[in-house]
Design a protein around this motif. Structure first.
Motif, PDB file in Angstrom:
ATOM      1  N   MET A   1       0.863  -1.172   0.000  1.00 28.02           N
ATOM      2  CA  MET A   1       0.000   0.000   0.000  1.00 28.02           C
ATOM      3  C   MET A   1       0.905   1.229   0.000  1.00 28.02           C
ATOM      4  O   MET A   1       1.876   1.296   0.741  1.00 28.02           O
ATOM      5  CB  MET A   1      -0.911  -0.024   1.234  1.00 28.02           C
ATOM      6  CG  MET A   1      -1.880   1.118   1.290  1.00 28.02           C
ATOM      7  SD  MET A   1      -2.940   1.251   2.776  1.00 28.02           S
ATOM      8  CE  MET A   1      -3.237  -0.405   3.263  1.00 28.02           C
ATOM      9  N   SER A   2       0.533   2.213  -0.800  1.00 32.86           N
ATOM     10  CA  SER A   2       1.343   3.429  -0.891  1.00 32.86           C
ATOM     11  C   SER A   2       1.289   4.232   0.406  1.00 32.86           C
ATOM     12  O   SER A   2       0.346   4.104   1.197  1.00 32.86           O
ATOM     13  CB  SER A   2       0.854   4.295  -2.049  1.00 32.86           C
ATOM     14  OG  SER A   2      -0.402   4.857  -1.749  1.00 32.86           O
ATOM     15  N   VAL A   3       2.291   5.057   0.589  1.00 27.56           N
ATOM     16  CA  VAL A   3       2.359   5.901   1.790  1.00 27.56           C
ATOM     17  C   VAL A   3       1.170   6.853   1.838  1.00 27.56           C
ATOM     18  O   VAL A   3       0.575   7.058   2.909  1.00 27.56           O
ATOM     19  CB  VAL A   3       3.698   6.670   1.839  1.00 27.56           C
ATOM     20  CG1 VAL A   3       3.696   7.683   2.965  1.00 27.56           C
ATOM     21  CG2 VAL A   3       4.853   5.702   1.986  1.00 27.56           C
ATOM     22  N   ILE A   4       0.789   7.416   0.706  1.00 22.33           N
ATOM     23  CA  ILE A   4      -0.333   8.368   0.701  1.00 22.33           C
ATOM     24  C   ILE A   4      -1.646   7.664   1.071  1.00 22.33           C
ATOM     25  O   ILE A   4      -2.466   8.215   1.804  1.00 22.33           O
ATOM     26  CB  ILE A   4      -0.434   9.136  -0.638  1.00 22.33           C
ATOM     27  CG1 ILE A   4      -1.442  10.264  -0.546  1.00 22.33           C
ATOM     28  CG2 ILE A   4      -0.761   8.218  -1.787  1.00 22.33           C
ATOM     29  CD1 ILE A   4      -0.990  11.436   0.261  1.00 22.33           C
ATOM     30  N   ALA A   5      -1.832   6.430   0.616  1.00 22.05           N
ATOM     31  CA  ALA A   5      -3.015   5.664   1.018  1.00 22.05           C
ATOM     32  C   ALA A   5      -2.980   5.402   2.519  1.00 22.05           C
ATOM     33  O   ALA A   5      -4.005   5.515   3.209  1.00 22.05           O
ATOM     34  CB  ALA A   5      -3.092   4.359   0.242  1.00 22.05           C
ATOM     35  N   GLN A   6      -1.804   5.086   3.043  1.00 21.80           N
ATOM     36  CA  GLN A   6      -1.668   4.852   4.479  1.00 21.80           C
ATOM     37  C   GLN A   6      -1.987   6.106   5.285  1.00 21.80           C
ATOM     38  O   GLN A   6      -2.586   6.012   6.365  1.00 21.80           O
ATOM     39  CB  GLN A   6      -0.256   4.364   4.793  1.00 21.80           C
ATOM     40  CG  GLN A   6       0.027   2.974   4.266  1.00 21.80           C
ATOM     41  CD  GLN A   6       1.421   2.506   4.589  1.00 21.80           C
ATOM     42  OE1 GLN A   6       1.940   2.786   5.665  1.00 21.80           O
ATOM     43  NE2 GLN A   6       2.028   1.768   3.671  1.00 21.80           N
ATOM     44  N   VAL A   7      -1.631   7.263   4.763  1.00 23.87           N
ATOM     45  CA  VAL A   7      -1.946   8.523   5.447  1.00 23.87           C
ATOM     46  C   VAL A   7      -3.458   8.661   5.595  1.00 23.87           C
ATOM     47  O   VAL A   7      -3.971   9.020   6.670  1.00 23.87           O
ATOM     48  CB  VAL A   7      -1.342   9.733   4.696  1.00 23.87           C
ATOM     49  CG1 VAL A   7      -1.924  11.044   5.213  1.00 23.87           C
ATOM     50  CG2 VAL A   7       0.171   9.727   4.811  1.00 23.87           C
ATOM     51  N   PHE A   8      -4.202   8.331   4.543  1.00 24.58           N
ATOM     52  CA  PHE A   8      -5.661   8.456   4.621  1.00 24.58           C
ATOM     53  C   PHE A   8      -6.275   7.378   5.516  1.00 24.58           C
ATOM     54  O   PHE A   8      -7.306   7.616   6.156  1.00 24.58           O
ATOM     55  CB  PHE A   8      -6.286   8.482   3.228  1.00 24.58           C
ATOM     56  CG  PHE A   8      -6.133   9.815   2.570  1.00 24.58           C
ATOM     57  CD1 PHE A   8      -6.910  10.890   2.963  1.00 24.58           C
ATOM     58  CD2 PHE A   8      -5.182  10.015   1.585  1.00 24.58           C
ATOM     59  CE1 PHE A   8      -6.752  12.142   2.385  1.00 24.58           C
ATOM     60  CE2 PHE A   8      -5.010  11.259   0.988  1.00 24.58           C
ATOM     61  CZ  PHE A   8      -5.808  12.320   1.397  1.00 24.58           C
ATOM     62  N   VAL A   9      -5.650   6.218   5.604  1.00 20.99           N
ATOM     63  CA  VAL A   9      -6.099   5.207   6.574  1.00 20.99           C
ATOM     64  C   VAL A   9      -5.935   5.760   7.991  1.00 20.99           C
ATOM     65  O   VAL A   9      -6.841   5.637   8.825  1.00 20.99           O
ATOM     66  CB  VAL A   9      -5.317   3.883   6.408  1.00 20.99           C
ATOM     67  CG1 VAL A   9      -5.635   2.930   7.560  1.00 20.99           C
ATOM     68  CG2 VAL A   9      -5.635   3.218   5.075  1.00 20.99           C
ATOM     69  N   VAL A  10      -4.805   6.407   8.257  1.00 18.33           N
ATOM     70  CA  VAL A  10      -4.558   6.982   9.583  1.00 18.33           C
ATOM     71  C   VAL A  10      -5.563   8.098   9.877  1.00 18.33           C
ATOM     72  O   VAL A  10      -6.132   8.165  10.975  1.00 18.33           O
ATOM     73  CB  VAL A  10      -3.108   7.493   9.709  1.00 18.33           C
ATOM     74  CG1 VAL A  10      -2.923   8.309  10.975  1.00 18.33           C
ATOM     75  CG2 VAL A  10      -2.131   6.324   9.669  1.00 18.33           C
ATOM     76  N   VAL A  11      -5.822   8.965   8.903  1.00 17.84           N
ATOM     77  CA  VAL A  11      -6.800  10.046   9.090  1.00 17.84           C
ATOM     78  C   VAL A  11      -8.168   9.450   9.426  1.00 17.84           C
ATOM     79  O   VAL A  11      -8.848   9.897  10.362  1.00 17.84           O
ATOM     80  CB  VAL A  11      -6.879  10.960   7.851  1.00 17.84           C
ATOM     81  CG1 VAL A  11      -8.052  11.917   7.931  1.00 17.84           C
ATOM     82  CG2 VAL A  11      -5.574  11.724   7.674  1.00 17.84           C
ATOM     83  N   ALA A  12      -8.570   8.429   8.683  1.00 16.58           N
ATOM     84  CA  ALA A  12      -9.859   7.781   8.943  1.00 16.58           C
ATOM     85  C   ALA A  12      -9.879   7.143  10.329  1.00 16.58           C
ATOM     86  O   ALA A  12     -10.876   7.260  11.056  1.00 16.58           O
ATOM     87  CB  ALA A  12     -10.139   6.730   7.864  1.00 16.58           C
ATOM     88  N   GLY A  13      -8.796   6.495  10.713  1.00 13.21           N
ATOM     89  CA  GLY A  13      -8.728   5.866  12.026  1.00 13.21           C
ATOM     90  C   GLY A  13      -8.793   6.873  13.155  1.00 13.21           C
ATOM     91  O   GLY A  13      -9.529   6.683  14.134  1.00 13.21           O
ATOM     92  N   VAL A  14      -8.052   7.957  13.029  1.00  9.45           N
ATOM     93  CA  VAL A  14      -8.057   8.995  14.070  1.00  9.45           C
ATOM     94  C   VAL A  14      -9.438   9.644  14.171  1.00  9.45           C
ATOM     95  O   VAL A  14      -9.935   9.910  15.274  1.00  9.45           O
ATOM     96  CB  VAL A  14      -6.944  10.031  13.807  1.00  9.45           C
ATOM     97  CG1 VAL A  14      -7.097  11.249  14.705  1.00  9.45           C
ATOM     98  CG2 VAL A  14      -5.576   9.389  13.988  1.00  9.45           C
ATOM     99  N   PHE A  15     -10.076   9.877  13.030  1.00 11.46           N
ATOM    100  CA  PHE A  15     -11.434  10.422  13.045  1.00 11.46           C
ATOM    101  C   PHE A  15     -12.360   9.507  13.853  1.00 11.46           C
ATOM    102  O   PHE A  15     -13.136   9.970  14.691  1.00 11.46           O
ATOM    103  CB  PHE A  15     -11.973  10.591  11.618  1.00 11.46           C
ATOM    104  CG  PHE A  15     -13.410  11.019  11.577  1.00 11.46           C
ATOM    105  CD1 PHE A  15     -13.755  12.351  11.698  1.00 11.46           C
ATOM    106  CD2 PHE A  15     -14.428  10.086  11.444  1.00 11.46           C
ATOM    107  CE1 PHE A  15     -15.088  12.754  11.681  1.00 11.46           C
ATOM    108  CE2 PHE A  15     -15.759  10.472  11.423  1.00 11.46           C
ATOM    109  CZ  PHE A  15     -16.081  11.806  11.549  1.00 11.46           C
ATOM    110  N   HIS A  16     -12.271   8.205  13.628  1.00  8.46           N
ATOM    111  CA  HIS A  16     -13.161   7.274  14.316  1.00  8.46           C
ATOM    112  C   HIS A  16     -12.838   7.135  15.804  1.00  8.46           C
ATOM    113  O   HIS A  16     -13.740   6.905  16.611  1.00  8.46           O
ATOM    114  CB  HIS A  16     -13.182   5.922  13.589  1.00  8.46           C
ATOM    115  CG  HIS A  16     -14.088   5.958  12.405  1.00  8.46           C
ATOM    116  ND1 HIS A  16     -13.753   6.608  11.232  1.00  8.46           N
ATOM    117  CD2 HIS A  16     -15.331   5.475  12.224  1.00  8.46           C
ATOM    118  CE1 HIS A  16     -14.750   6.502  10.386  1.00  8.46           C
ATOM    119  NE2 HIS A  16     -15.732   5.817  10.965  1.00  8.46           N
ATOM    120  N   VAL A  17     -11.589   7.309  16.186  1.00  9.64           N
ATOM    121  CA  VAL A  17     -11.256   7.354  17.615  1.00  9.64           C
ATOM    122  C   VAL A  17     -11.885   8.597  18.246  1.00  9.64           C
ATOM    123  O   VAL A  17     -12.436   8.539  19.356  1.00  9.64           O
ATOM    124  CB  VAL A  17      -9.722   7.334  17.839  1.00  9.64           C
ATOM    125  CG1 VAL A  17      -9.375   7.662  19.282  1.00  9.64           C
ATOM    126  CG2 VAL A  17      -9.142   5.986  17.444  1.00  9.64           C
TER     127      VAL A  17
END
Length: 122
Positions: A1-17
């Motif tokens: 998975m690309s780094v930019i895709a991983q950044v959006f996974v992290v953004v989504a995860g932090v939003f849900h926390v």
């Protein structure tokens, strides 16, 4: 998975926390429950059990997304992307159920959708 895709996974995860904290920890505060279109303390008391449960649902999605990234490899990334697909689907259901929630649905759905698209094309 690309780094930019991983950044959006992290953004989504932090939003849900963050949403977990609002729904399960801070929901009794008027400034919090009013964000969810709950009008007063009486409605808050009725809505609190579902909000508490929904908060943990959001926490578990965040754990899937962030934990999948931390695990790494194809299996971890698959878990993270599955969590993102669930987040995106929930955002679509939110706006479909109540058009007044479009802003919240966009915040909930756009980062995981971007993660999914970017993981597929990069």
């Amino acid at each position: 998975m690309s780094v930019i895709a991983q950044v959006f996974v992290v953004v989504a995860g932090v939003f849900h926390v963050t949403v977990f904290a609002l729904e399960s920890v801070l929901f009794r505060k008027p400034s919090t429950y009013q964000r969810f279109l709950v009008k007063d303390d009486a409605e808050m008391t009725a809505a609190r059990p579902w909000a508490f449960n929904q908060g943990f649902y959001n926490l578990f999605l965040a754990v899937g997304a962030l934990g999948g990234l931390a695990w790494g490899g194809d299996k971890g990334h698959a878990i993270a992307l599955f969590a993102c697909a669930c987040m995106a689907g929930a955002g679509v259901v939110l706006v479909a159920s109540d058009r007044r929630m479009v802003r919240a649905a966009v915040a909930q759905a756009v980062p995981p959708i971007l993660a999914l698209v970017l993981a597929a094309v990069l």
